[in-house]
Motif scaffolding. Structure first.
Motif, PDB file in Angstrom:
ATOM      1  N   ASP A  73       1.157  -1.386  -0.078  1.00 32.51           N
ATOM      2  CA  ASP A  73       0.322  -0.187  -0.139  1.00 32.51           C
ATOM      3  C   ASP A  73       0.806   1.823   0.108  1.00 32.51           C
ATOM      4  OD1 ASP A  73      -1.704   1.773   0.722  1.00 32.51           O
ATOM      5  OD2 ASP A  73      -2.565   1.027   1.992  1.00 32.51           O
ATOM      6  N   TYR A  74       1.015   1.940  -1.333  1.00 39.34           N
ATOM      7  CA  TYR A  74       1.942   2.952  -1.000  1.00 39.34           C
ATOM      8  C   TYR A  74       2.002   3.866  -0.479  1.00 39.34           C
ATOM      9  CZ  TYR A  74       5.092   6.142  -3.936  1.00 39.34           C
ATOM     10  OH  TYR A  74       6.187   6.865  -3.819  1.00 39.34           O
ATOM     11  N   VAL A  75       0.534   4.430  -0.191  1.00 44.24           N
ATOM     12  CA  VAL A  75      -0.119   5.289   0.116  1.00 44.24           C
ATOM     13  C   VAL A  75       0.731   5.692   1.747  1.00 44.24           C
ATOM     14  CG1 VAL A  75      -1.757   7.477   1.173  1.00 44.24           C
ATOM     15  CG2 VAL A  75      -1.653   6.815  -1.492  1.00 44.24           C
ATOM     16  N   ASN A  76      -0.513   4.455   3.067  1.00 40.25           N
ATOM     17  CA  ASN A  76       0.234   4.275   3.989  1.00 40.25           C
ATOM     18  C   ASN A  76       1.118   3.021   3.884  1.00 40.25           C
ATOM     19  OD1 ASN A  76      -2.806   5.261   4.566  1.00 40.25           O
ATOM     20  ND2 ASN A  76      -3.115   3.458   4.114  1.00 40.25           N
ATOM     21  N   LYS A  77       1.874   3.126   3.531  1.00 43.29           N
ATOM     22  CA  LYS A  77       3.517   2.385   3.622  1.00 43.29           C
ATOM     23  C   LYS A  77       3.796   1.597   4.289  1.00 43.29           C
ATOM     24  CE  LYS A  77       6.024   6.909   4.008  1.00 43.29           C
ATOM     25  NZ  LYS A  77       7.053   7.976   4.332  1.00 43.29           N
ATOM     26  N   ARG A  78       2.978   0.353   3.637  1.00 42.52           N
ATOM     27  CA  ARG A  78       2.500  -1.196   4.322  1.00 42.52           C
ATOM     28  C   ARG A  78       2.899  -2.118   3.734  1.00 42.52           C
ATOM     29  NH1 ARG A  78      -0.595  -1.954   9.049  1.00 42.52           N
ATOM     30  NH2 ARG A  78      -1.044   0.290  10.395  1.00 42.52           N
ATOM     31  N   VAL A  79       3.291  -2.986   4.093  1.00 40.58           N
ATOM     32  CA  VAL A  79       3.251  -4.424   3.105  1.00 40.58           C
ATOM     33  C   VAL A  79       2.887  -5.354   3.092  1.00 40.58           C
ATOM     34  CG1 VAL A  79       5.540  -5.691   1.970  1.00 40.58           C
ATOM     35  CG2 VAL A  79       5.531  -3.781   1.907  1.00 40.58           C
ATOM     36  N   PHE A  80       1.945  -5.823   2.808  1.00 45.65           N
ATOM     37  CA  PHE A  80       1.668  -7.003   2.781  1.00 45.65           C
ATOM     38  C   PHE A  80       2.345  -8.491   2.115  1.00 45.65           C
ATOM     39  CE2 PHE A  80      -1.534  -4.623   4.943  1.00 45.65           C
ATOM     40  CZ  PHE A  80      -1.715  -3.453   4.102  1.00 45.65           C
ATOM     41  N   LEU A  81       2.466  -9.711   3.621  1.00 46.28           N
ATOM     42  CA  LEU A  81       2.248 -11.698   2.337  1.00 46.28           C
ATOM     43  C   LEU A  81       0.728 -11.865   3.247  1.00 46.28           C
ATOM     44  CD1 LEU A  81       4.725 -12.732   1.376  1.00 46.28           C
ATOM     45  CD2 LEU A  81       5.711 -13.328   3.651  1.00 46.28           C
ATOM     46  N   GLN A  82       0.016 -12.208   1.921  1.00 43.14           N
ATOM     47  CA  GLN A  82      -0.888 -12.612   1.698  1.00 43.14           C
ATOM     48  C   GLN A  82      -0.345 -14.660   1.636  1.00 43.14           C
ATOM     49  OE1 GLN A  82      -4.264 -12.542   2.016  1.00 43.14           O
ATOM     50  NE2 GLN A  82      -4.448 -14.473   2.283  1.00 43.14           N
TER      51      GLN A  82
END
Length: 123
Positions: A73-82
């Motif tokens: 999530d570029y705007v909220n500076k989050r990286v996810f691992l599903q």
């Protein structure tokens, strides 16, 4: 750069989890890569997946291809691992790591690390 992981837990085989890595810090920019590295019961560090925060390009460990999906999530500076179709051998502490060098992350030599989140796959 500060990294905070969340989303770990206990899940039965075949289940799913979504890990999140919140990124902060004034020196963080698009040149950074964010990776997920896990350390299992045998204390061996395995690189799992990596994403370039700027262009979104990705890398996956062979054993997780098709089961894991990394995104940001570029705007909220989050990286996810599903993580889907989880197996007992996926049990590990999962760490988020950041570095401007992709190779440093894959080599386990990233400059910045989170505290980790525990994933347990068991019935």
């Amino acid at each position: 750069v500060q990294l905070v992981e969340s989303g770990g837990g206990l899940v039965p085989p075949g289940g799913s989890l979504r890990l999140s890595c919140e990124v902060s810090g004034t020196n963080f920019d698009d040149r950074f890569n964010i990776g997920w590295i896990r350390q299992g019961p045998k204390r061996i560090r395995d690189r799992v997946s990596c994403i370039n925060f700027g262009d979104g390009s990705t890398w996956y460990r062979n054993s997780t291809k098709g089961r894991y999906t990394i995104s940001r999530d570029y705007v909220n500076k989050r990286v996810f691992l599903q993580m889907d179709v989880l197996k007992p051998e996926d049990t590990a502490d999962y760490y988020c790591a950041a570095d401007r060098s992709y190779q440093h992350i894959l080599a386990g030599r990233a400059d910045y690390w989170g505290q980790g989140t525990q994933v347990t796959v068991s019935s």
